[in-house]
Design an enzyme around this catalytic site. Structure first.
Site, PDB file in Angstrom:
ATOM      1  N   HIS A 115     -33.328  15.318 -39.158  1.00 14.69           N
ATOM      2  CA  HIS A 115     -33.634  14.227 -40.078  1.00 14.69           C
ATOM      3  C   HIS A 115     -32.440  13.295 -40.216  1.00 14.69           C
ATOM      4  CE1 HIS A 115     -37.462  15.745 -41.670  1.00 14.69           C
ATOM      5  NE2 HIS A 115     -36.937  16.945 -41.505  1.00 14.69           N
ATOM      6  N   THR A 166     -23.434  23.030 -31.295  1.00 13.54           N
ATOM      7  CA  THR A 166     -23.507  21.655 -31.775  1.00 13.54           C
ATOM      8  C   THR A 166     -23.030  20.652 -30.728  1.00 13.54           C
ATOM      9  OG1 THR A 166     -21.299  21.810 -32.730  1.00 13.54           O
ATOM     10  CG2 THR A 166     -23.166  22.371 -34.173  1.00 13.54           C
ATOM     11  N   ARG A 184     -14.054  31.580 -22.579  1.00 12.98           N
ATOM     12  CA  ARG A 184     -13.533  31.774 -21.228  1.00 12.98           C
ATOM     13  C   ARG A 184     -14.583  31.323 -20.215  1.00 12.98           C
ATOM     14  NH1 ARG A 184     -14.774  36.258 -18.081  1.00 12.98           N
ATOM     15  NH2 ARG A 184     -16.035  37.831 -19.051  1.00 12.98           N
TER      16      ARG A 184
END
Length: 192
Positions: A115, A166, A184
């Site tokens: 949103h 994210t 890694r």
């Protein structure tokens, strides 16, 4: 012993019949299916024609949700050999693509939108903001991972259980955490 074997056979036959029935039903409703799709109790509530599945496996409780503006384009695509585990929710309004031979653990949430954040409007009255989300071939997504809009998970990348992704992750990496960070490379030799 014999009774147990008979019961297992009957159970497997019933599950196979139910999966084939779901294939027929969702094909008839407009889901674009290529090859056989192994389906347990899967939920596809609407916009069937915006979903494309290719020879993949969808376990019990998987939800494939497409919404947003009407479109003739594919919004949600799952590639050949991929396995989506129990209670995973795939939520697309623009473009959510899962490549071939991807393993997704149970309880994941993967989306291509969220949103808006206008402080003068209630959150449910705001426009959706979307960016394509992609999981490339042979990636492995652990249990209870959240992957947010605009993220690309690189080829053969592993995302650890419980991570929140994210930002995009490069190929052949291992990432964990909230937010997920690369810890890694998979190509780096591990010495015991």
């Amino acid at each position: 012993m014999l009774l147990s074997k008979v019961f297992n056979l009957v159970q497997r036959l019933a599950m196979g019949f139910a999966s084939r029935w779901r294939n027929l039903l969702y094909r008839a409703m407009g889901v674009r299916m290529h090859g056989y799709i192994w389906m347990r109790a899967v939920e596809i509530p609407r916009e069937y024609h915006n979903i494309e599945l290719t020879s993949c496996s969808l376990d019990r409780g998987v939800v494939l949700l497409c919404s947003g503006p009407p479109s003739t384009q594919i919004k949600l695509s799952i590639g050949s050999g991929s396995y989506i585990n129990r209670r995973t929710f795939l939520d697309a309004i623009e473009s959510l693509t899962i490549g071939a031979n991807v393993a997704i653990g149970p309880g994941c949430y993967i989306t291509d939108h969220d949103h808006g954040v206008d402080p003068n409007r209630p959150v449910l009255n705001q426009e959706m903001v979307s960016q394509p989300t992609r999981i490339e071939d042979e990636a492995w997504i652990g249990a209870h991972v959240v992957i947010l809009k605009g993220v690309t998970i690189g080829r053969r990348t592993i995302v650890g259980a419980g991570s929140i992704v994210t930002r995009s992750l490069p190929p052949d990496s291992i990432a964990v955490g909230a937010p997920a960070r690369v810890i890694r490379s998979r190509t780096t030799a591990v010495h015991a």
